[in-house]
Design a protein around this motif. Structure first.
Motif, PDB file in Angstrom:
ATOM      1  N   TYR A  14      11.575  20.519  -2.634  1.00 37.64           N
ATOM      2  CA  TYR A  14      10.431  19.321  -3.086  1.00 37.64           C
ATOM      3  C   TYR A  14      10.186  18.375  -1.611  1.00 37.64           C
ATOM      4  CZ  TYR A  14      11.859  21.046  -7.738  1.00 37.64           C
ATOM      5  OH  TYR A  14      12.382  21.939  -9.160  1.00 37.64           O
ATOM      6  N   GLN A  15       9.685  18.187  -2.580  1.00 39.29           N
ATOM      7  CA  GLN A  15       8.560  17.033  -1.225  1.00 39.29           C
ATOM      8  C   GLN A  15       8.054  15.931  -1.982  1.00 39.29           C
ATOM      9  OE1 GLN A  15       5.075  18.181   1.572  1.00 39.29           O
ATOM     10  NE2 GLN A  15       6.513  16.587   3.024  1.00 39.29           N
ATOM     11  N   TRP A  16       8.172  14.967  -1.713  1.00 38.60           N
ATOM     12  CA  TRP A  16       7.430  13.496  -2.345  1.00 38.60           C
ATOM     13  C   TRP A  16       6.683  12.910  -1.361  1.00 38.60           C
ATOM     14  CZ3 TRP A  16       8.755  11.820  -7.356  1.00 38.60           C
ATOM     15  CH2 TRP A  16       9.394  12.457  -7.777  1.00 38.60           C
ATOM     16  N   VAL A  17       5.148  12.661  -1.941  1.00 39.73           N
ATOM     17  CA  VAL A  17       3.925  12.669  -1.250  1.00 39.73           C
ATOM     18  C   VAL A  17       3.815  10.674  -1.559  1.00 39.73           C
ATOM     19  CG1 VAL A  17       1.740  13.368  -0.224  1.00 39.73           C
ATOM     20  CG2 VAL A  17       3.025  15.297  -1.395  1.00 39.73           C
ATOM     21  N   LEU A  18       2.821   9.214  -0.863  1.00 37.43           N
ATOM     22  CA  LEU A  18       3.605   8.229  -1.460  1.00 37.43           C
ATOM     23  C   LEU A  18       2.400   7.583  -0.633  1.00 37.43           C
ATOM     24  CD1 LEU A  18       7.251   7.433  -0.584  1.00 37.43           C
ATOM     25  CD2 LEU A  18       5.626   8.748  -2.697  1.00 37.43           C
ATOM     26  N   ASP A  19       1.155   7.619  -1.831  1.00 36.81           N
ATOM     27  CA  ASP A  19       0.255   6.590  -1.086  1.00 36.81           C
ATOM     28  C   ASP A  19       0.774   5.196  -1.711  1.00 36.81           C
ATOM     29  OD1 ASP A  19      -1.466   5.180  -0.311  1.00 36.81           O
ATOM     30  OD2 ASP A  19      -3.337   6.077  -0.909  1.00 36.81           O
ATOM     31  N   PRO A  20       1.467   3.928  -1.467  1.00 39.07           N
ATOM     32  CA  PRO A  20       1.354   3.005  -1.892  1.00 39.07           C
ATOM     33  C   PRO A  20       0.196   2.122  -2.257  1.00 39.07           C
ATOM     34  CG  PRO A  20       1.860   2.512   0.334  1.00 39.07           C
ATOM     35  CD  PRO A  20       1.385   4.444   0.357  1.00 39.07           C
ATOM     36  N   VAL A  21      -0.676   1.799  -1.741  1.00 39.21           N
ATOM     37  CA  VAL A  21      -1.757   0.813  -1.911  1.00 39.21           C
ATOM     38  C   VAL A  21      -3.257   2.255  -1.565  1.00 39.21           C
ATOM     39  CG1 VAL A  21      -3.357  -1.069  -1.236  1.00 39.21           C
ATOM     40  CG2 VAL A  21      -1.024  -0.800  -1.607  1.00 39.21           C
ATOM     41  N   ASP A  22      -3.261   3.131  -2.360  1.00 40.54           N
ATOM     42  CA  ASP A  22      -4.882   3.993  -2.736  1.00 40.54           C
ATOM     43  C   ASP A  22      -5.656   2.850  -2.707  1.00 40.54           C
ATOM     44  OD1 ASP A  22      -6.453   6.690  -1.910  1.00 40.54           O
ATOM     45  OD2 ASP A  22      -7.009   5.810  -4.169  1.00 40.54           O
ATOM     46  N   GLY A  23      -7.316   2.607  -1.723  1.00 40.14           N
ATOM     47  CA  GLY A  23      -7.886   1.910  -1.948  1.00 40.14           C
ATOM     48  C   GLY A  23      -7.370   0.312  -0.971  1.00 40.14           C
ATOM     49  N   THR A  24      -6.764   0.192  -0.081  1.00 39.86           N
ATOM     50  CA  THR A  24      -6.789  -0.773   0.691  1.00 39.86           C
ATOM     51  C   THR A  24      -8.032  -1.704   0.847  1.00 39.86           C
ATOM     52  OG1 THR A  24      -4.699   0.525   1.915  1.00 39.86           O
ATOM     53  CG2 THR A  24      -5.175  -1.521   3.030  1.00 39.86           C
ATOM     54  N   ALA A  25      -8.207  -1.191   1.220  1.00 44.34           N
ATOM     55  CA  ALA A  25     -10.234  -2.123   1.974  1.00 44.34           C
ATOM     56  C   ALA A  25     -10.615  -3.007   0.480  1.00 44.34           C
ATOM     57  CB  ALA A  25     -11.010  -1.630   1.910  1.00 44.34           C
ATOM     58  N   GLY A  26     -10.331  -2.581  -0.972  1.00 42.00           N
ATOM     59  CA  GLY A  26     -10.856  -2.828  -1.940  1.00 42.00           C
ATOM     60  C   GLY A  26      -9.267  -3.748  -2.624  1.00 42.00           C
ATOM     61  N   PHE A  27      -8.092  -3.987  -1.874  1.00 44.78           N
ATOM     62  CA  PHE A  27      -6.925  -4.041  -2.065  1.00 44.78           C
ATOM     63  C   PHE A  27      -7.074  -5.617  -0.892  1.00 44.78           C
ATOM     64  CE2 PHE A  27      -2.535  -5.649  -0.330  1.00 44.78           C
ATOM     65  CZ  PHE A  27      -2.303  -6.189  -2.043  1.00 44.78           C
ATOM     66  N   THR A  28      -7.486  -5.638  -0.034  1.00 48.06           N
ATOM     67  CA  THR A  28      -7.565  -6.860   1.115  1.00 48.06           C
ATOM     68  C   THR A  28      -8.663  -7.605   0.443  1.00 48.06           C
ATOM     69  OG1 THR A  28      -9.427  -5.766   1.956  1.00 48.06           O
ATOM     70  CG2 THR A  28      -6.883  -5.301   2.733  1.00 48.06           C
ATOM     71  N   ILE A  29      -9.605  -7.227  -0.307  1.00 47.07           N
ATOM     72  CA  ILE A  29     -10.360  -8.117  -0.371  1.00 47.07           C
ATOM     73  C   ILE A  29     -10.450  -8.938  -1.656  1.00 47.07           C
ATOM     74  CG2 ILE A  29     -12.881  -7.530   0.984  1.00 47.07           C
ATOM     75  CD1 ILE A  29     -13.729  -6.204  -1.692  1.00 47.07           C
ATOM     76  N   GLY A  30      -9.468  -8.919  -2.698  1.00 46.87           N
ATOM     77  CA  GLY A  30      -8.947  -9.008  -3.541  1.00 46.87           C
ATOM     78  C   GLY A  30      -9.532  -8.321  -5.096  1.00 46.87           C
TER      79      GLY A  30
END
Length: 275
Positions: free
Chosen positions: A79-95
């Motif tokens: 088994y392998q876990w695949v993680l993306d904590p913030v998908d859409g960082t560009a949008g996240f950074t501008i709120g």
């Protein structure tokens, strides 16, 4: 009870653990840039670190692959876990609140569990192999399914951006024929990152296209769309691994996916001329 039920529960827990690191930093976080020019924040790093710490405690015999810290765990793990904590960082950074946390689980390379969690909206789409796809909000939880539209002229189709398309492509990118898709779709919209594939799984839209994807962008999406009754494939017809295929198209029906995928293939004459 599904053999994957405990893994799905853990995936949902990991998404909430990530949320605890992400939301306190939302709208206040500072931005740095990785060597490849993409944006990264403290929220990305700390959320993935927290998820990895839980996995080390709960599943020490499982491997991990994450956007921020790469590979970890035993190389021969089933088994392998695949993680993306913030998908859409560009949008996240501008709120913008449409970013997601992606938690996927591969069993011998096959995506079998997926969680698409939207911390700022408190919404989650999630699935495990053989168990269908669910949509949870703060008020309710219910099974969802794709809308199996087959005709492109009746379909709502989305994409995230214009990169690797006939609109704009770098020398090492495939110029997928996005302009033809725009012309022929019943309705075409730009929808950010994982949100567009969650909408396909929920039956709200009919097809979603991402011309450039990393494994951590893909792994969680595939079980959700497939368990909702839809289809998911890389755009490259020669790619033999969906998670590592470098792109993704999802659709509510196999027929619509085939239409979209075939239409997007680059014009070889034009590519030869440009070369």
């Amino acid at each position: 009870m599904s053999s994957l039920a405990s893994e799905l529960d853990l995936a949902l827990t990991l998404a909430r653990i990530a949320e605890g690191e992400i939301l306190p930093r939302f709208r206040t976080v500072s931005v740095a840039h990785k060597p490849d020019g993409t944006e990264v924040t403290e929220a990305d790093r700390e959320a993935e670190r927290a998820m990895r710490e839980r996995l080390a405690d709960e599943r020490p015999d499982h491997a991990v692959l994450g956007e921020e810290f790469g590979k970890g765990g035993p190389d021969d793990a089933r088994y392998q876990w695949v993680l993306d904590p913030v998908d859409g960082t560009a949008g996240f950074t501008i709120g913008m609140p449409l970013f997601g946390t992606l938690v996927g689980l591969l069993e011998e390379g096959t995506p079998v569990v997926g969680v698409i969690h939207f911390p700022a909206l408190d919404e989650t789409v999630y699935a495990a192999r053989g168990e269908g796809c669910q949509f949870r909000t703060a008020e309710a939880e219910h099974a969802v399914s794709t809308d199996p539209v087959e005709s492109l002229d009746a379909a709502t189709v989305t994409t995230t951006a214009l990169h690797s398309s006939d609109v704009t492509a770098e020398d090492n990118q495939t110029p997928y024929r996005l302009t033809e898709l725009v012309r022929r779709a019943g309705k075409f919209r730009f929808v950010t990152d994982c949100t567009q594939h969650a909408l396909v799984a929920r039956g709200r839209t009919h097809a979603a296209v991402d011309t450039l994807m990393h494994p951590w962008d893909v792994a969680a999406l595939v079980p959700c769309v497939r368990e909702a009754g839809g289809a998911a494939q890389p755009l490259d017809p020669d790619a033999d691994d969906i998670v590592f295929g470098g792109s993704l198209v999802t659709a509510g029906s196999a027929a619509l996916l085939d239409t979209v995928r075939n239409l997007l293939q680059p014009d070889t004459n034009a590519v030869s001329h440009l070369g």
